[in-house]
Scaffold this motif. Structure first.
Motif, PDB file in Angstrom:
ATOM      1  N   ARG A 160       0.939  -1.456   0.009  1.00 34.06           N
ATOM      2  CA  ARG A 160       0.099  -0.180  -0.064  1.00 34.06           C
ATOM      3  C   ARG A 160       0.668   1.519  -0.244  1.00 34.06           C
ATOM      4  O   ARG A 160       0.994   2.184  -0.614  1.00 34.06           O
ATOM      5  CB  ARG A 160      -1.411  -0.207   1.428  1.00 34.06           C
ATOM      6  CG  ARG A 160      -0.676  -0.145   2.208  1.00 34.06           C
ATOM      7  CD  ARG A 160      -1.545   0.239   3.559  1.00 34.06           C
ATOM      8  NE  ARG A 160      -2.712  -1.018   3.654  1.00 34.06           N
ATOM      9  CZ  ARG A 160      -2.581  -1.837   4.252  1.00 34.06           C
ATOM     10  NH1 ARG A 160      -2.503  -2.196   5.042  1.00 34.06           N
ATOM     11  NH2 ARG A 160      -3.885  -2.807   3.794  1.00 34.06           N
TER      12      ARG A 160
ATOM     13  N   MET B  20       2.559   1.228  -3.723  1.00 35.21           N
ATOM     14  CA  MET B  20       1.457   1.790  -4.838  1.00 35.21           C
ATOM     15  C   MET B  20       1.064   3.662  -4.400  1.00 35.21           C
ATOM     16  O   MET B  20       0.796   4.370  -6.262  1.00 35.21           O
ATOM     17  CB  MET B  20       0.184   1.041  -4.636  1.00 35.21           C
ATOM     18  CG  MET B  20       0.745  -0.351  -4.842  1.00 35.21           C
ATOM     19  SD  MET B  20      -1.045  -1.505  -4.890  1.00 35.21           S
ATOM     20  CE  MET B  20      -1.712  -1.134  -5.994  1.00 35.21           C
ATOM     21  N   LEU B  21       0.881   3.894  -3.343  1.00 35.45           N
ATOM     22  CA  LEU B  21       0.444   5.444  -3.582  1.00 35.45           C
ATOM     23  C   LEU B  21       1.645   6.109  -3.828  1.00 35.45           C
ATOM     24  O   LEU B  21       1.319   6.864  -4.008  1.00 35.45           O
ATOM     25  CB  LEU B  21       0.275   5.665  -2.001  1.00 35.45           C
ATOM     26  CG  LEU B  21      -0.669   6.799  -1.549  1.00 35.45           C
ATOM     27  CD1 LEU B  21      -1.146   6.851  -2.448  1.00 35.45           C
ATOM     28  CD2 LEU B  21      -0.730   7.085  -0.224  1.00 35.45           C
TER      29      LEU B  21
ATOM     30  N   LEU C 188       1.883   6.033  -7.377  1.00 35.88           N
ATOM     31  CA  LEU C 188       0.564   6.943  -8.297  1.00 35.88           C
ATOM     32  C   LEU C 188       0.833   8.132  -7.689  1.00 35.88           C
ATOM     33  O   LEU C 188       1.170   9.294  -8.931  1.00 35.88           O
ATOM     34  CB  LEU C 188      -0.683   6.770  -7.563  1.00 35.88           C
ATOM     35  CG  LEU C 188      -1.733   7.205  -7.588  1.00 35.88           C
ATOM     36  CD1 LEU C 188      -1.949   7.032  -9.014  1.00 35.88           C
ATOM     37  CD2 LEU C 188      -2.799   7.042  -6.759  1.00 35.88           C
TER      38      LEU C 188
ATOM     39  N   THR D 241      -0.980   3.646 -10.555  1.00 34.47           N
ATOM     40  CA  THR D 241      -0.344   2.255  -9.223  1.00 34.47           C
ATOM     41  C   THR D 241      -0.614   1.063  -9.943  1.00 34.47           C
ATOM     42  O   THR D 241       0.170  -0.137  -8.893  1.00 34.47           O
ATOM     43  CB  THR D 241      -2.361   1.865  -9.268  1.00 34.47           C
ATOM     44  OG1 THR D 241      -2.993   1.646 -10.219  1.00 34.47           O
ATOM     45  CG2 THR D 241      -2.547   3.376  -8.641  1.00 34.47           C
TER      46      THR D 241
ATOM     47  N   PHE E 177      -7.799  -4.017  -8.861  1.00 26.13           N
ATOM     48  CA  PHE E 177      -6.746  -2.528  -9.145  1.00 26.13           C
ATOM     49  C   PHE E 177      -6.667  -2.440 -10.585  1.00 26.13           C
ATOM     50  O   PHE E 177      -6.611  -0.968 -11.419  1.00 26.13           O
ATOM     51  CB  PHE E 177      -5.762  -2.316  -8.514  1.00 26.13           C
ATOM     52  CG  PHE E 177      -6.413  -2.361  -7.209  1.00 26.13           C
ATOM     53  CD1 PHE E 177      -7.653  -2.365  -6.639  1.00 26.13           C
ATOM     54  CD2 PHE E 177      -5.281  -2.708  -5.648  1.00 26.13           C
ATOM     55  CE1 PHE E 177      -7.685  -1.509  -4.898  1.00 26.13           C
ATOM     56  CE2 PHE E 177      -5.743  -2.715  -4.730  1.00 26.13           C
ATOM     57  CZ  PHE E 177      -7.185  -2.932  -4.288  1.00 26.13           C
TER      58      PHE E 177
ATOM     59  N   HIS F 299      -5.019   1.373 -13.267  1.00 27.07           N
ATOM     60  CA  HIS F 299      -4.086   1.289 -14.110  1.00 27.07           C
ATOM     61  C   HIS F 299      -4.270   1.617 -15.443  1.00 27.07           C
ATOM     62  O   HIS F 299      -3.800   2.628 -16.518  1.00 27.07           O
ATOM     63  CB  HIS F 299      -3.266  -0.506 -14.498  1.00 27.07           C
ATOM     64  CG  HIS F 299      -2.493  -0.165 -15.419  1.00 27.07           C
ATOM     65  ND1 HIS F 299      -0.967   0.369 -15.592  1.00 27.07           N
ATOM     66  CD2 HIS F 299      -2.147  -1.289 -16.741  1.00 27.07           C
ATOM     67  CE1 HIS F 299      -0.324   0.631 -16.377  1.00 27.07           C
ATOM     68  NE2 HIS F 299      -0.883  -0.427 -17.504  1.00 27.07           N
TER      69      HIS F 299
ATOM     70  N   PHE G   3      -8.937   0.755  -3.856  1.00 25.60           N
ATOM     71  CA  PHE G   3      -8.020   0.964  -3.877  1.00 25.60           C
ATOM     72  C   PHE G   3      -7.328   1.937  -2.905  1.00 25.60           C
ATOM     73  O   PHE G   3      -6.901   1.660  -2.179  1.00 25.60           O
ATOM     74  CB  PHE G   3      -7.606   1.776  -5.460  1.00 25.60           C
ATOM     75  CG  PHE G   3      -6.572   2.305  -5.808  1.00 25.60           C
ATOM     76  CD1 PHE G   3      -5.130   1.534  -5.760  1.00 25.60           C
ATOM     77  CD2 PHE G   3      -5.860   3.454  -5.452  1.00 25.60           C
ATOM     78  CE1 PHE G   3      -4.280   1.780  -5.163  1.00 25.60           C
ATOM     79  CE2 PHE G   3      -4.848   4.406  -5.101  1.00 25.60           C
ATOM     80  CZ  PHE G   3      -3.822   3.604  -5.857  1.00 25.60           C
ATOM     81  N   CYS G   4      -8.916   3.361  -2.487  1.00 21.13           N
ATOM     82  CA  CYS G   4      -8.822   4.568  -1.862  1.00 21.13           C
ATOM     83  C   CYS G   4      -8.410   3.679  -0.598  1.00 21.13           C
ATOM     84  O   CYS G   4      -8.076   4.104   0.401  1.00 21.13           O
ATOM     85  CB  CYS G   4      -9.393   5.330  -2.441  1.00 21.13           C
ATOM     86  SG  CYS G   4      -8.934   6.480  -3.774  1.00 21.13           S
TER      87      CYS G   4
ATOM     88  N   VAL H 278      -4.806   1.863   0.522  1.00 17.96           N
ATOM     89  CA  VAL H 278      -4.373   2.836   0.776  1.00 17.96           C
ATOM     90  C   VAL H 278      -4.573   3.662   1.650  1.00 17.96           C
ATOM     91  O   VAL H 278      -3.125   4.479   1.975  1.00 17.96           O
ATOM     92  CB  VAL H 278      -3.743   3.760  -0.490  1.00 17.96           C
ATOM     93  CG1 VAL H 278      -3.127   2.174  -1.661  1.00 17.96           C
ATOM     94  CG2 VAL H 278      -4.953   3.946  -1.440  1.00 17.96           C
TER      95      VAL H 278
ATOM     96  N   PHE I 135      -7.468  10.773  -4.233  1.00 21.09           N
ATOM     97  CA  PHE I 135      -7.316  10.231  -5.207  1.00 21.09           C
ATOM     98  C   PHE I 135      -7.182  11.543  -6.977  1.00 21.09           C
ATOM     99  O   PHE I 135      -5.971  11.161  -7.961  1.00 21.09           O
ATOM    100  CB  PHE I 135      -7.593   8.960  -6.312  1.00 21.09           C
ATOM    101  CG  PHE I 135      -7.909   8.178  -7.418  1.00 21.09           C
ATOM    102  CD1 PHE I 135      -6.938   7.619  -6.898  1.00 21.09           C
ATOM    103  CD2 PHE I 135      -8.314   8.581  -8.091  1.00 21.09           C
ATOM    104  CE1 PHE I 135      -6.554   6.317  -7.809  1.00 21.09           C
ATOM    105  CE2 PHE I 135      -8.315   7.271  -9.487  1.00 21.09           C
ATOM    106  CZ  PHE I 135      -6.852   7.550  -9.727  1.00 21.09           C
TER     107      PHE I 135
END
Length: 369
Positions: free
Chosen positions: A124, A127-128, A131, A137, A271, A275, A325-326, A329, A336
């Motif tokens: 997490r 990935m954040l 981003l 992601t 997820f 992408h 996803f939100c 993470v 986002f």
């Protein structure tokens, strides 16, 4: 933006080029397939198999798999060739129930299997960060799906790693990838969708080298004894045909396309749609453009029919997956969209009366909002 005159890919897509006739290099590359001696390529693959068996110390090959249509086909092809494979999966933190069923079905075809799950606390954070820094992601995913299999191949002394599709060839690339039946460090750096980074570049106070262990690949010297290939070099790559074969082996497609135009793709991960969605801001295209362009090249639809499908499918913003996803993470959904807004490509996007739009977009009457 300019679009290929044969398919519907725009010149904003990474590694895509249009020639003087307005035809993209992906279409040109696909056109070379008719000149390939596929019988010779099949013989070449048999020699690769024989070499792997001679050098085998247990497993003849390692197959990176997700459980999707492609990896189901890869496993079947390798078993048909008499190989004794180890299948390895990077386990997405958002695996779907359908994805799990398909993975279970793949293993039942007759392979040993490792389901490699990375610490979700590390994922997490990574990935954040990816981003925020690159609007991606999936950067950690790509580091994982390429490096984990190669690392395990070295650890288990497996002489051959068999990937499926050479995406650089199928979706547009530099000329060298047209010859690229081998996967090497140069291919990974250019086409591995890691923004040119390696795990080393992400070591900091939040992510230690130990945290990032799964994302580090083996050294070049360690890889010297491992041959990594794309199965699509040896056998013609047709997603629709592969999906039919996979379904005959027990693979389940989705009830509808979760992103793009194909119901048999991207079904294993909640997820992955994000992408593909991020391509909209960066390149003014979506997964639909990729899918339908492949169908055009394979003679399944015309360019005009593809354009009509893009119009009919309309906006594919994956709101439900973005919410998941939100939650994963630990950010609010509005954040986002604040994070990805700077990724909008201002060379192609314009704002009029508060509404973003793309002048000269493929669909003239697109409902911008």
């Amino acid at each position: 933006m300019k679009y290929c005159t044969r398919c519907i890919l725009p010149d904003t897509r990474p590694n895509l080029r249009l020639d003087a006739d307005g035809v993209c290099n992906a279409c040109r590359a696909h056109g070379t397939k008719r000149d390939i001696d596929w019988a010779q390529r099949a013989d070449d693959f048999r020699r690769v198999v024989e070499n792997a068996k001679r050098r085998s110390k247990g497993y003849d090959c390692l197959i990176p798999v997700s459980g999707g249509k492609d990896s189901t086909w890869q496993v079947a092809k390798c078993l048909e060739a008499g190989l004794h494979p180890l299948a390895v999966t990077w386990k997405t933190p958002a695996r779907t129930p359908l994805g799990q069923r398909n993975l279970d079905n793949l293993v039942k075809l007759g392979v040993d299997h490792i389901d490699y799950q990375i610490n979700p606390k590390v994922e997490r954070v990574f990935m954040l960060k990816a981003l925020r820094m690159h609007g991606s992601t999936a950067l950690p995913m790509h580091l994982a799906i390429f490096n984990i299999p190669l690392t395990l191949a070295v650890r288990f002394e497996i002489p051959l790693v068999i990937y499926g599709e050479n995406s650089a060839f199928e979706y547009g690339s530099a000329d060298r990838a047209h010859e690229g039946f081998r996967l090497d460090t140069e291919w990974l750096k250019t086409y591995g969708v890691t923004h040119g980074t390696s795990a080393e570049d992400w070591v900091d106070s939040e992510l230690t080298r130990q945290d990032l262990t799964p994302y580090f690949g083996p050294s070049a010297s360690a890889l010297a004894g491992v041959n990594a290939i794309f199965l699509g070099y040896y056998f013609g790559w047709n997603p629709q045909a592969i999906a039919q074969i996979a379904q005959s082996l027990g693979f389940e497609p989705g009830t509808s396309a979760r992103t793009g135009a194909w119901n048999f793709a991207d079904v294993d991960d909640d997820f992955i749609s994000i992408h593909h969605y991020l391509k909209w801001h960066k390149f003014g295209m979506t997964r639909v453009f990729d899918n339908l362009s492949v169908d055009i090249r394979n003679g399944l639809i015309t360019r005009d029919e593809a354009i009509a499908q893009v119009r009919a499918l309309g906006d594919q913003t994956p709101h439900a997956d973005i919410r998941k996803f939100c939650a994963f993470v630990g950010i609010a959904e509005p954040e986002f969209f604040e994070i990805i807004e700077p990724q909008r490509n201002l060379k192609i996007w314009q704002q009029t009366a508060g509404v973003w739009h793309i002048p000269g977009f493929l669909i003239q009457d697109w409902p911008w909002r």
